[in-house]
Design an enzyme around this catalytic site. Structure first.
Site, PDB file in Angstrom:
ATOM      1  N   LYS A 107      35.554  57.302  37.065  1.00 29.21           N
ATOM      2  CA  LYS A 107      34.867  56.022  37.305  1.00 29.21           C
ATOM      3  C   LYS A 107      35.267  55.528  38.679  1.00 29.21           C
ATOM      4  O   LYS A 107      36.347  55.862  39.170  1.00 29.21           O
ATOM      5  CB  LYS A 107      35.280  54.979  36.256  1.00 29.21           C
ATOM      6  CG  LYS A 107      34.243  53.922  36.054  1.00 29.21           C
ATOM      7  CD  LYS A 107      33.135  54.430  35.153  1.00 29.21           C
ATOM      8  CE  LYS A 107      32.045  53.412  34.939  1.00 29.21           C
ATOM      9  NZ  LYS A 107      31.109  53.860  33.909  1.00 29.21           N
ATOM     10  N   GLY A 219      22.993  40.716  27.180  1.00 31.54           N
ATOM     11  CA  GLY A 219      22.675  41.349  28.452  1.00 31.54           C
ATOM     12  C   GLY A 219      21.178  41.567  28.563  1.00 31.54           C
ATOM     13  O   GLY A 219      20.453  41.616  27.552  1.00 31.54           O
ATOM     14  N   GLY A 221      20.130  43.836  31.362  1.00 28.62           N
ATOM     15  CA  GLY A 221      20.127  44.778  32.486  1.00 28.62           C
ATOM     16  C   GLY A 221      19.539  46.104  32.061  1.00 28.62           C
ATOM     17  O   GLY A 221      18.752  46.183  31.115  1.00 28.62           O
ATOM     18  N   ASN A 222      19.965  47.147  32.747  1.00 27.30           N
ATOM     19  CA  ASN A 222      19.386  48.477  32.503  1.00 27.30           C
ATOM     20  C   ASN A 222      19.523  48.909  31.050  1.00 27.30           C
ATOM     21  O   ASN A 222      18.552  49.339  30.426  1.00 27.30           O
ATOM     22  CB  ASN A 222      20.052  49.496  33.447  1.00 27.30           C
ATOM     23  CG  ASN A 222      19.604  50.910  33.149  1.00 27.30           C
ATOM     24  OD1 ASN A 222      20.235  51.626  32.382  1.00 27.30           O
ATOM     25  ND2 ASN A 222      18.480  51.306  33.707  1.00 27.30           N
TER      26      ASN A 222
END
Ligand code: NAD
Length: 428
Positions: A107, A219, A221-222
């Site tokens: 990451k 959320g 988002g994507n």
């Protein structure tokens, strides 16, 4: 965003320690897998539009690459910490392992807030990140991808910098690229769709038709948007979503009992997945406090925003009606809250299984890029479904056979595979 005292790496290590106990791992293997194999900390000087130079801090952590090249996203976030990156890198190792794809875990991140950077500044930051780690990443050693607040354009700038420096074309160096520039069809949808494939399998096991269910999502988002898209295609009803409000520096939930309209809400959200609360109210949504998404009378909860969201403080607010929590985000549930969910006998599909669709499709993108031959969208999504379904079934069967929770079963399967690879290589 609101609070950040919680240490994500300690939570990830605690989960790992429990898996190591269940597996009765030897001391050396435990010590080896509890820590990242390598990590890089660096500074990125950025020439700002106003002529000044600002220094940003960047990271890349390679947790383990025994099963294949390290793989994992890059996050841009103002509250990024090395411990967050370490935890996310470790979870990537378990994620690629539970999905049984030949990759390891990594990451990366930069402490920054892209809301306050121009596109030119963002491009220079991406190029600066590559310049600092180019010796330590590459198509056969460590392959980055997008994560929170990074997107396909950021990946393309990073790829371009890598190719300019090496003087060669290496489309397999990075995934999540734009379609037409080495990206894979279906990558955009993959994580959210993958979450819903696991929900579909869980509902099948419970004998509940998806069209009889409702869901609430944290959320927008994507991950959240494509989870909602596939869930709605299965005729499930989403009654609430939430998002971060950059102006007010807090989150809001948006509720519509007859079901939210995905296109309508998308048309009033910004590129970071923040929903405009005034416009939402005009469209008939009830604008509620941030945590309201968690208190809804629904069958399915999908946290798909950030880590540390279901905690000891709010776990009791979850309605008795909720049957499934599908963790779209990484680390949304603290270990203590997880205990409470187990006691309530709530069915939790753990993060590194539920959201593995992104890395599975990234793997497909890497394969296509390295072959320079690209598949049709249906083929990609079909392969994604097959991989996600078999990972889910393997974990569920193991959990039932050994009377474990889904999280415990996913951990035992994935840690065991990685430990075996380390032993086979003669590392431990
Ligand atoms: P994103 O940046 O596209 O969207 C994040 C969303 O969360 C935004 O809508 C934002 O407004 C909202 N948000 C942020 N803080 C919030 C809060 N406190 N309350 C409510 N909403 C809040 O990010 P994403 O790519 O969708 O990733 C979401 C999560 O899924 C992260 O944990 C990420 O690590 C994980 N994940 C992403 C992928 C991927 O392929 N994108 C893959 C696996 C896991």
């Amino acid at each position: 965003m609101e609070k950040k005292t919680y240490n994500l790496f300690e939570a990830a290590q605690k989960q790992f320690d429990h898996a190591a106990e269940l597996l009765e791992l030897d001391g050396a293997t435990r010590d080896f897998l509890r820590m990242p194999m390598r990590e890089y900390h660096f500074t990125i000087p950025l020439h700002m539009d106003d002529g000044k130079v600002k220094i940003f801090r960047g990271f890349r952590v390679q947790h383990n690459d025994a099963r294949g090249p390290a793989k994992g996203g890059i996050r841009f976030h103002p509250l990024e910490t090395i411990d967050t990156v370490r935890a996310l890198a470790m979870w990537m190792t378990w994620k690629t392992s539970v999905a049984n794809i030949p990759l390891g875990g990594a990451k990366g991140g930069v402490i920054c807030d892209p809301h306050h950077l121009s596109l030119g500044e963002q491009e220079r930051l991406c190029r600066g990140w590559i310049r600092q780690v180019i010796k330590n990443v590459g198509p056969y050693s460590d392959v980055p991808a997008p994560d929170v607040m990074t997107n396909a354009q950021h990946m393309l700038w990073m790829l371009d910098e890598y190719e300019v420096i090496t003087g060669e074309r290496h489309p397999g160096f990075i995934t999540g690229k734009p379609v037409g520039m080495g990206g894979s069809l279906g990558r955009r949808e993959a994580t959210g769709y993958g979450v819903i494939i696991t929900v579909r399998e869980a509902l099948r096991e419970m004998g509940i038709p998806p069209e009889d269910t409702t869901a609430s999502v944290q959320g927008f988002g994507n991950v959240a948007k494509y989870a909602i898209e596939l869930y709605q295609k299965m005729e499930g009803k989403v009654v609430c979503v939430s998002s971060w409000d950059e102006n007010d520096q807090c989150s809001y939930s948006f509720q519509k009992k007859e079901g939210i309209d995905l296109n309508e809400l998308s048309s009033i959200s910004d590129s970071f997945g923040g929903i405009d609360k005034e416009k939402a109210a005009d469209l008939g949504y009830a604008v509620l406090p941030g945590e309201a998404w968690l208190e809804q009378e629904v069958d399915i909860l999908i946290p798909a925003a950030l880590e540390d969201q279901i905690t000891c403080e709010n776990v009791d607010k979850i309605s008795k009606r909720v049957k499934i929590i599908a963790e779209g985000a990484n680390g949304p549930t603290t270990p203590e809250a997880d205990e409470a969910l187990n006691q309530k006998e709530l069915f939790v599909i753990p993060d590194f299984l539920a959201n593995a669709g992104g890395v599975v499709c990234s793997y497909f993108e890497q394969v296509q890029s390295n072959m320079n031959y690209f598949w049709e969208k249906d083929e990609v999504l079909g392969k994604l479904d097959a991989k996600m379904t078999s990972a889910y079934v393997a974990v569920s069967d193991f959990a039932k056979a050994h009377k474990l929770t889904m999280r415990e079963a996913a951990y035992v399967i994935s840690v065991n595979r990685v430990a075996q690879a380390c032993r086979d290589r003669g590392w431990v």
